[in-house]
Design a protein around this motif. Structure first.
Motif, PDB file in Angstrom:
ATOM      1  N   MET A  81       0.827  -1.185   0.000  1.00 50.40           N
ATOM      2  CA  MET A  81       0.000   0.000   0.000  1.00 50.40           C
ATOM      3  C   MET A  81       0.870   1.247   0.000  1.00 50.40           C
ATOM      4  O   MET A  81       1.913   1.278   0.631  1.00 50.40           O
ATOM      5  N   ILE A  82       0.407   2.252  -0.693  1.00 47.17           N
ATOM      6  CA  ILE A  82       1.127   3.520  -0.788  1.00 47.17           C
ATOM      7  C   ILE A  82       1.015   4.257   0.541  1.00 47.17           C
ATOM      8  O   ILE A  82      -0.062   4.355   1.122  1.00 47.17           O
ATOM      9  N   GLU A  83       2.148   4.796   1.000  1.00 44.67           N
ATOM     10  CA  GLU A  83       2.155   5.562   2.240  1.00 44.67           C
ATOM     11  C   GLU A  83       1.586   6.950   1.986  1.00 44.67           C
ATOM     12  O   GLU A  83       1.921   7.603   0.990  1.00 44.67           O
ATOM     13  N   ILE A  84       0.743   7.412   2.882  1.00 47.50           N
ATOM     14  CA  ILE A  84       0.136   8.740   2.751  1.00 47.50           C
ATOM     15  C   ILE A  84       1.105   9.773   3.312  1.00 47.50           C
ATOM     16  O   ILE A  84       1.623   9.614   4.411  1.00 47.50           O
ATOM     17  N   ASN A  85       1.352  10.834   2.538  1.00 44.40           N
ATOM     18  CA  ASN A  85       2.157  11.948   3.035  1.00 44.40           C
ATOM     19  C   ASN A  85       1.716  13.227   2.335  1.00 44.40           C
ATOM     20  O   ASN A  85       0.998  13.191   1.339  1.00 44.40           O
ATOM     21  N   ASN A  86       2.140  14.348   2.853  1.00 45.23           N
ATOM     22  CA  ASN A  86       1.702  15.643   2.322  1.00 45.23           C
ATOM     23  C   ASN A  86       2.380  16.043   1.020  1.00 45.23           C
ATOM     24  O   ASN A  86       2.088  17.104   0.484  1.00 45.23           O
ATOM     25  N   ASN A  87       3.282  15.213   0.530  1.00 44.19           N
ATOM     26  CA  ASN A  87       3.975  15.526  -0.721  1.00 44.19           C
ATOM     27  C   ASN A  87       3.515  14.647  -1.876  1.00 44.19           C
ATOM     28  O   ASN A  87       4.164  14.605  -2.912  1.00 44.19           O
ATOM     29  N   MET A  88       2.423  13.962  -1.688  1.00 38.95           N
ATOM     30  CA  MET A  88       1.915  13.063  -2.723  1.00 38.95           C
ATOM     31  C   MET A  88       1.389  13.872  -3.908  1.00 38.95           C
ATOM     32  O   MET A  88       0.912  14.986  -3.749  1.00 38.95           O
ATOM     33  N   GLU A  89       1.454  13.278  -5.058  1.00 38.43           N
ATOM     34  CA  GLU A  89       0.768  13.825  -6.219  1.00 38.43           C
ATOM     35  C   GLU A  89      -0.717  13.478  -6.080  1.00 38.43           C
ATOM     36  O   GLU A  89      -1.066  12.447  -5.492  1.00 38.43           O
ATOM     37  N   PHE A  90      -1.575  14.310  -6.624  1.00 36.00           N
ATOM     38  CA  PHE A  90      -3.013  14.042  -6.539  1.00 36.00           C
ATOM     39  C   PHE A  90      -3.346  12.680  -7.128  1.00 36.00           C
ATOM     40  O   PHE A  90      -4.109  11.908  -6.540  1.00 36.00           O
ATOM     41  N   THR A  97      -1.587  10.023  -7.385  1.00 31.88           N
ATOM     42  CA  THR A  97      -1.138   8.949  -6.498  1.00 31.88           C
ATOM     43  C   THR A  97      -2.115   8.779  -5.344  1.00 31.88           C
ATOM     44  O   THR A  97      -2.481   7.648  -4.984  1.00 31.88           O
ATOM     45  N   ALA A  98      -2.538   9.890  -4.759  1.00 27.09           N
ATOM     46  CA  ALA A  98      -3.487   9.836  -3.644  1.00 27.09           C
ATOM     47  C   ALA A  98      -4.826   9.266  -4.104  1.00 27.09           C
ATOM     48  O   ALA A  98      -5.434   8.441  -3.410  1.00 27.09           O
ATOM     49  N   TYR A  99      -5.268   9.674  -5.278  1.00 30.44           N
ATOM     50  CA  TYR A  99      -6.546   9.180  -5.796  1.00 30.44           C
ATOM     51  C   TYR A  99      -6.467   7.677  -6.085  1.00 30.44           C
ATOM     52  O   TYR A  99      -7.400   6.930  -5.781  1.00 30.44           O
ATOM     53  N   GLU A 112      -7.732   2.096  -4.467  1.00 32.84           N
ATOM     54  CA  GLU A 112      -7.225   0.805  -4.004  1.00 32.84           C
ATOM     55  C   GLU A 112      -7.796   0.458  -2.620  1.00 32.84           C
ATOM     56  O   GLU A 112      -8.212  -0.676  -2.378  1.00 32.84           O
ATOM     57  N   THR A 113      -7.832   1.439  -1.739  1.00 35.23           N
ATOM     58  CA  THR A 113      -8.340   1.221  -0.379  1.00 35.23           C
ATOM     59  C   THR A 113      -9.815   0.857  -0.402  1.00 35.23           C
ATOM     60  O   THR A 113     -10.246  -0.076   0.287  1.00 35.23           O
ATOM     61  N   VAL A 114     -10.588   1.560  -1.197  1.00 35.99           N
ATOM     62  CA  VAL A 114     -12.019   1.260  -1.300  1.00 35.99           C
ATOM     63  C   VAL A 114     -12.223  -0.137  -1.871  1.00 35.99           C
ATOM     64  O   VAL A 114     -13.067  -0.900  -1.385  1.00 35.99           O
ATOM     65  N   ALA A 115     -11.443  -0.490  -2.864  1.00 35.28           N
ATOM     66  CA  ALA A 115     -11.550  -1.834  -3.450  1.00 35.28           C
ATOM     67  C   ALA A 115     -11.238  -2.903  -2.405  1.00 35.28           C
ATOM     68  O   ALA A 115     -11.914  -3.940  -2.351  1.00 35.28           O
ATOM     69  N   CYS A 139     -10.641   7.926   4.599  1.00 44.09           N
ATOM     70  CA  CYS A 139     -11.021   9.274   5.042  1.00 44.09           C
ATOM     71  C   CYS A 139      -9.855  10.243   4.940  1.00 44.09           C
ATOM     72  O   CYS A 139     -10.024  11.382   4.483  1.00 44.09           O
ATOM     73  N   ARG A 140      -8.673   9.804   5.342  1.00 41.84           N
ATOM     74  CA  ARG A 140      -7.497  10.661   5.252  1.00 41.84           C
ATOM     75  C   ARG A 140      -7.176  10.988   3.793  1.00 41.84           C
ATOM     76  O   ARG A 140      -6.823  12.122   3.460  1.00 41.84           O
ATOM     77  N   LEU A 141      -7.312  10.011   2.915  1.00 42.46           N
ATOM     78  CA  LEU A 141      -7.053  10.243   1.494  1.00 42.46           C
ATOM     79  C   LEU A 141      -8.086  11.184   0.884  1.00 42.46           C
ATOM     80  O   LEU A 141      -7.749  12.029   0.043  1.00 42.46           O
ATOM     81  N   ILE A 142      -9.330  11.058   1.303  1.00 45.05           N
ATOM     82  CA  ILE A 142     -10.376  11.961   0.808  1.00 45.05           C
ATOM     83  C   ILE A 142     -10.062  13.397   1.201  1.00 45.05           C
ATOM     84  O   ILE A 142     -10.152  14.319   0.376  1.00 45.05           O
ATOM     85  N   VAL A 143      -9.672  13.604   2.448  1.00 44.52           N
ATOM     86  CA  VAL A 143      -9.328  14.956   2.908  1.00 44.52           C
ATOM     87  C   VAL A 143      -8.157  15.507   2.101  1.00 44.52           C
ATOM     88  O   VAL A 143      -8.179  16.659   1.658  1.00 44.52           O
ATOM     89  N   TYR A 144      -7.138  14.678   1.883  1.00 42.34           N
ATOM     90  CA  TYR A 144      -5.983  15.118   1.103  1.00 42.34           C
ATOM     91  C   TYR A 144      -6.410  15.520  -0.316  1.00 42.34           C
ATOM     92  O   TYR A 144      -6.031  16.588  -0.807  1.00 42.34           O
ATOM     93  N   CYS A 145      -7.187  14.667  -0.960  1.00 36.99           N
ATOM     94  CA  CYS A 145      -7.634  14.955  -2.329  1.00 36.99           C
ATOM     95  C   CYS A 145      -8.486  16.221  -2.375  1.00 36.99           C
ATOM     96  O   CYS A 145      -8.333  17.040  -3.293  1.00 36.99           O
ATOM     97  N   GLN A 146      -9.354  16.406  -1.397  1.00 34.93           N
ATOM     98  CA  GLN A 146     -10.177  17.616  -1.355  1.00 34.93           C
ATOM     99  C   GLN A 146      -9.315  18.866  -1.223  1.00 34.93           C
ATOM    100  O   GLN A 146      -9.573  19.881  -1.877  1.00 34.93           O
ATOM    101  N   ARG A 147      -8.285  18.800  -0.382  1.00 34.76           N
ATOM    102  CA  ARG A 147      -7.382  19.947  -0.226  1.00 34.76           C
ATOM    103  C   ARG A 147      -6.665  20.261  -1.533  1.00 34.76           C
ATOM    104  O   ARG A 147      -6.532  21.433  -1.908  1.00 34.76           O
ATOM    105  N   GLU A 148      -6.196  19.236  -2.200  1.00 31.76           N
ATOM    106  CA  GLU A 148      -5.492  19.448  -3.465  1.00 31.76           C
ATOM    107  C   GLU A 148      -6.427  20.041  -4.522  1.00 31.76           C
ATOM    108  O   GLU A 148      -6.030  20.921  -5.286  1.00 31.76           O
TER     109      GLU A 148
END
Length: 76
Positions: A1-10, A12-14, A19-22, A42-51
């Motif tokens: 699984m991809i590690e979540i961080n604040n430097n991800m590309e959108f 990648t996060a999406y 993948e997580t939902v699947a 939830c954390r990925l959704i917040v990140y994507c929304q911010r981006e």
């Protein structure tokens, strides 16, 4: 699984979100694993929304500059 961080590309996060939902939908996980996946989603959704919000802001800035150029009649 991809590690979540604040430097991800959108993208990648999406992809990580999809993948997580699947994993939540298809695997036979116990409740603790599902809770972990839910928190990750939830954390990925917040990140994507911010981006997306940042991108909307940039688009708004560009549109405002273009509108000013149109009004001014200045050469492009």
């Amino acid at each position: 699984m991809i590690e979540i961080n604040n430097n991800m590309e959108f993208d990648t996060a999406y992809a990580a979100l999809k993948e997580t939902v699947a994993l939540m939908e298809t695997s036979k996980n116990d409740i603790d694993a599902l809770l972990m996946y839910y928190e990750r989603a939830c954390r990925l959704i917040v990140y994507c929304q911010r981006e997306l919000q940042k991108t909307r802001g940039k688009i708004t800035e560009i549109n405002e500059r273009v509108a000013e150029l149109r009004k001014s009649g200045a050469p492009l």
